[in-house]
Scaffold this active site. Structure first.
Site, PDB file in Angstrom:
ATOM      1  CB  SER A   9     104.598  54.458  63.969  1.00 38.31           C
ATOM      2  OG  SER A   9     105.430  54.907  63.517  1.00 38.31           O
ATOM      3  N   GLY A  10     107.266  55.770  65.882  1.00 41.21           N
ATOM      4  CA  GLY A  10     108.891  55.432  65.863  1.00 41.21           C
ATOM      5  C   GLY A  10     109.770  55.124  64.880  1.00 41.21           C
ATOM      6  N   GLY A  11     108.863  55.027  63.841  1.00 38.73           N
ATOM      7  CA  GLY A  11     109.564  54.914  62.952  1.00 38.73           C
ATOM      8  C   GLY A  11     110.018  56.270  62.009  1.00 38.73           C
ATOM      9  CB  SER A  14     105.665  59.071  62.449  1.00 40.36           C
ATOM     10  OG  SER A  14     106.190  58.012  62.966  1.00 40.36           O
ATOM     11  CB  CYS A 100      95.256  49.043  61.123  1.00 39.01           C
ATOM     12  SG  CYS A 100      96.058  50.115  62.686  1.00 39.01           S
ATOM     13  N   GLY A 124     102.761  58.965  58.498  1.00 41.50           N
ATOM     14  CA  GLY A 124     103.418  58.928  57.638  1.00 41.50           C
ATOM     15  C   GLY A 124     103.527  58.168  56.444  1.00 41.50           C
ATOM     16  CB  CYS A 200      99.027  47.933  60.954  1.00 45.81           C
ATOM     17  SG  CYS A 200      97.817  49.225  62.149  1.00 45.81           S
TER      18      CYS A 200
END
Length: 395
Positions: A9-11, A14, A100, A124, A200
């Site tokens: 997700s770019g976080g 994850s 989601c 994640g 989400c």
């Protein structure tokens, strides 16, 4: 080597999930889901999807794993956004994160992953998966994450046995500080990144702006109901059956404008939700006003002063059969059966002692203590110790 496709997700969560899987010897592929196009309702500079997909790509590059972006915005609009509009219009408050996960990440995304030859999909999320093996069969468990402060099992309360079978949650045994530490040690670009808020996989969205795309503003009254109102002093009648008692406890109170006084105006009852305090813009009170009920047909918001207002509290709720879901199908109740559980009606709410009562038409959840702002459209989830076994939409 088993192949795992990670929803990157770019976080930080994850990112570390992908790193751990690689360490465990899986063949790992990173996939970023693009779920949203409309920047007009995104709070600019607050994690638009472009920055996130860029960070996801940098993490994949650092870990040496293949990466691609898939565009699921059409399915997202169909299954999440349209559903949200419909629910708000009907005066219910949906939970897009739960949806989601059920509709996008663990359904459409999972199907794409399986088409790409994946054995598993990983995310994640702070939760764990357990397996009970007996005679050839495997029953999967959804367990709370070890980090009680971050446990996200609630968001996965609608998953099925099939979905759990193909899911991995690599960071479920870790705490958030431990996850950040790993990301820092591995020099991942997301190590210090703030947790994303908002819908989400869309990033930060101003919900009223978002809703105003389809739900047009229309002026209505804000009515304050005094806590001494006779509606709250009604004595419990004598019940012939337990079901009658549960119906009484979970009933929706019927308010009318003449039950209180008009204290202000609003731009649409469908923008408000039970328990809401912000956005009412009504002054002159010792304690803040809370929304205790919305009437989208008459376009009236009913409020009460103070967070102890009796209009906020109820001891029971009802879930219709068609909105009832058991992760542990083997534990599903039959009519007239009961089960003591721990339950929550929103994310991060401490678990509450409750009892489930199955009836022909659905399921009652009766709490030991009255609960504040039980909201139609939200999810109630119930646990046996730290295992989430079922959930349903509050009706």
């Amino acid at each position: 080597m088993e192949r795992v496709i990670v929803g990157l997700s770019g976080g930080v969560d994850s990112s570390v999930a992908a790193y751990l899987l690689k360490q465990q010897g899986y063949e790992v592929i990173g996939l970023f889901m693009k779920n949203w196009h409309d920047d007009s309702v995104t709070i600019s500079n607050e994690c638009p999807w472009l920055d996130d997909s860029n960070d996801a790509m940098l993490v994949a590059d650092k870990l040496g794993i293949p990466f691609q972006t898939i565009d699921l915005s059409e399915q997202y609009k169909e299954r999440i956004v349209d559903y949200m509009f419909k629910e708000y219009e009907n005066g219910r408050t949906p939970n897009p994160d739960v949806l989601c996960n059920r509709e996008i990440k663990f359904d459409i995304f999972m199907k794409i992953a399986m088409e790409l030859g994946a054995d598993y999909v990983a995310t994640g999320h702070y939760c764990r998966k357990g397996v009970i093996e007996s005679n050839e069969t495997k029953t999967y468990q959804l367990l709370a994450g070890v980090d009680a402060n971050k446990d996200q099992s609630y968001f996965l309360c609608q998953l099925s046995q099939d979905q759990l079978a193909k899911s991995l949650f690599p960071i479920g045994e870790l705490t958030k500080p431990e996850v950040r530490k790993i990301a820092t040690e591995q020099d991942l670009v997301t190590a210090e990144k703030k947790d994303s808020q908002g819908l989400c996989f869309i990033g930060k969205v101003k919900l009223p702006d978002f809703l105003q795309q389809q739900l047009k503003p229309k002026a209505g009254k804000i009515v304050e109901i005094p806590k001494e109102n006779i509606i709250y002093t009604t004595e419990e009648p004598n019940f012939n059956t337990n079901q009658e008692r549960l119906e009484f406890l979970s009933r929706k109170l019927d308010y009318h404008v003449e039950d209180g006084k008009v204290v202000g105006t609003h731009q649409g009852a469908h923008y408000f939700t039970k328990g809401q305090r912000k956005g009412l813009a009504v002054g002159g009170h010792t304690e803040p006003l809370f929304v205790i009920e919305t009437d989208v047909v008459e376009n009236v918001i009913y409020t009460g002063e103070g967070k102890q207002h009796p209009g906020l509290y109820k001891k029971a709720l009802f879930v219709k059969n068609e909105e009832l879901h058991w992760i542990r199908e083997d534990l599903a109740l039959n009519p007239d059966e009961t089960m003591p559980v721990l339950a929550r009606i929103r994310y991060r709410q401490p678990l509450q002692k409750a009892t489930l009562y199955k009836v022909e038409s659905g399921l009652y959840v009766e709490f030991d203590n009255p609960q504040s702002a039980i909201t139609e459209g939200q999810f109630v989830a119930w646990y046996l110790e730290d295992e989430l076994v079922g959930s349903g939409v509050i009706s």
